[in-house]
Design an enzyme around this catalytic site. Structure first.
Site, mmCIF file in Angstrom:
data_model
loop_
_atom_site.group_PDB
_atom_site.id
_atom_site.type_symbol
_atom_site.label_atom_id
_atom_site.label_comp_id
_atom_site.label_asym_id
_atom_site.label_seq_id
_atom_site.Cartn_x
_atom_site.Cartn_y
_atom_site.Cartn_z
ATOM 1 N N MET A 131 6.847 -6.869 -0.638
ATOM 2 C CA MET A 131 7.255 -6.361 -1.964
ATOM 3 C C MET A 131 7.328 -7.546 -2.921
ATOM 4 S SD MET A 131 8.166 -3.070 -2.178
ATOM 5 C CE MET A 131 7.862 -1.929 -0.832
ATOM 6 N N HIS A 132 6.601 -7.469 -4.013
ATOM 7 C CA HIS A 132 6.714 -8.562 -4.987
ATOM 8 C C HIS A 132 6.465 -8.128 -6.427
ATOM 9 C CE1 HIS A 132 2.336 -8.452 -4.578
ATOM 10 N NE2 HIS A 132 2.299 -9.026 -5.766
#
Ligand code: UD1
Length: 365
Positions: free
Chosen positions: A202-203
């Site tokens: 997740m970014h």
């Protein structure tokens, strides 16, 4: 001259470099690295794993606001073009370095090629969507990975004889590195040898910059990890937000939540190919899991890569705790979505690109 800037660019350009060496040795192919990503784990590791040569130029731009980063890349890349005088500039994907270098090259009158053209999420709050629209609108040639790209470019009035459906160079890299991924010891190193596990990345700013959203994502991961090991190689943007918002205790509360530094290409591929499922907000991972046949849950409301849903193993879900919890429950307990490999994702996209560039683009200038 091909441009790389951020992590997802390296695996797209490495096969193009190899294809030029093999099929068009009469041309010099230069790689220019803008330095948008600069950590060893976000950049150097990929050059090694993908067996790329050192870049001809490293512009050392680093992080900054969008305007600052894009502007700095433009200033430095203009000098590079004036110095190296390329016949053709190749930009890939949708990061800030992509639009910055395309804009510079086109204004210098250098023919410019966009690899991975025509993708659209139709979500203008994503910086990448603006980069895609802007890059496509100024380039001279477009190389596409999937049918939606062909359709979108043609419907937008781009000249059909400059649009080439070649497949996906990211999948070329996957084929290239798979034998070494088979040998990777990363599962053993993480204590996952005979264990089922989910792999998480997740970014996106929409998932990690908002404290409430990040907190609820971490809470759901910690909870799931009570039943199933979860490996989360963490992007620096995500780690720095967790630190800034003081969320480390949520991570520590997860029984089998394994947080690591960002992994190199080979080890990440190794983790992905044996995962029970992947939960992500990345673009490229939707494509790689489709080819590997691994169920992928994409925590986003849109995707610019619809073929991964139509033919592949990808599903989209609202990035809220209820939807994620339900999707993870279903993936563990219900029959899984099976998929097939999209047309031309066969490991030979870069060969097709090199051949078209040499026979139809460079020679006609
Ligand atoms: C960029 C791309 C995104 C891509 C992602 C992959 C744009 C607009 N976004 O997002 O499309 O999916 O790369 O990783 O181009 N940082 C480091 N070390 C690094 C690089 C970044 O610590 O080597 C940190 C910095 O705090 C920086 C933050 O990460 O401010 C964000 O980096 P940035 O390049 O602005 O965007 P990404 O989120 O990485």
């Amino acid at each position: 001259m091909s441009v790389v800037g951020a992590r997802p660019n390296f695996m797209k350009v490495a096969p193009i470099h190899r294809a030029f060496e093999k099929y068009a040795p009469e041309y010099e192919h230069h790689i220019v690295h803008t330095g948008q990503h600069y950590d060893a784990a976000m950049s150097d590791a990929f050059f090694q794993d993908l067996e790329m040569p050192n870049p001809s130029k490293f512009l050392g731009i680093g992080s900054g606001s969008h305007a600052e980063q894009t502007a700095k890349v433009m200033i430095a890349f203009e000098q590079t073009c004036l110095e190296l005088k390329p016949d053709l500039v190749i930009v890939v994907g949708d990061v800030n370095s992509t639009i910055a270098c395309a804009l510079v090259a086109v204004k210098l009158g250098i023919k410019t090629v966009h690899v991975e053209a025509g993708l659209r999420s139709y979500d203008r709050s994503m910086p990448e969507e603006i980069n895609r629209i802007a890059t496509d609108s100024i380039c001279d040639y477009w190389f596409t990975t999937e049918e939606s790209g062909n359709r979108i470019l043609k419907e937008s009035g781009y000249p059909e004889d400059h649009i080439f459906f070649v497949g996906n160079t990211m999948i070329d890299s996957l084929h290239f590195a798979m034998p070494r991924a088979e040998q990777s010891q990363v599962r053993e190193e993480l204590g996952l040898k005979d264990k089922k596990y989910g792999l998480v990345t997740m970014h996106r700013p929409s998932n990690v910059d908002d404290p409430e959203q990040l907190k609820s994502l971490l809470e759901i991961l910690a909870e799931i990890s009570n039943d199933r090991a979860i490996v989360f190689p963490m992007h620096p943007r995500t780690s720095s937000k967790i630190h800034e918002y003081g969320f480390s205790d949520i991570i520590e509360s997860g029984k089998q939540l394994i947080i690591t530094e960002p992994k190199g290409y080979i080890d990440f591929l190794a983790l992905m190919k044996d995962a029970d499922f992947v939960l992500t907000d990345s673009g490229g991972i939707q494509e790689e899991t489709t080819v590997l046949g691994i169920p992928c849950i994409t925590a986003r409301t849109t995707t610019e890569r619809p073929v991964t849903i139509e033919l592949g193993t990808n599903i989209l879900i609202e990035p809220n705790p209820e939807s994620i919890a339900k999707a993870l429950h279903d993936i563990v307990h219900m029959p899984r979505k099976s998929g097939s490999i999209p047309p031309l994702w066969d490991g030979k996209a870069a060969e097709r690109i090199a051949e078209i560039l040499v026979t139809q683009c460079i020679k006609t200038q």
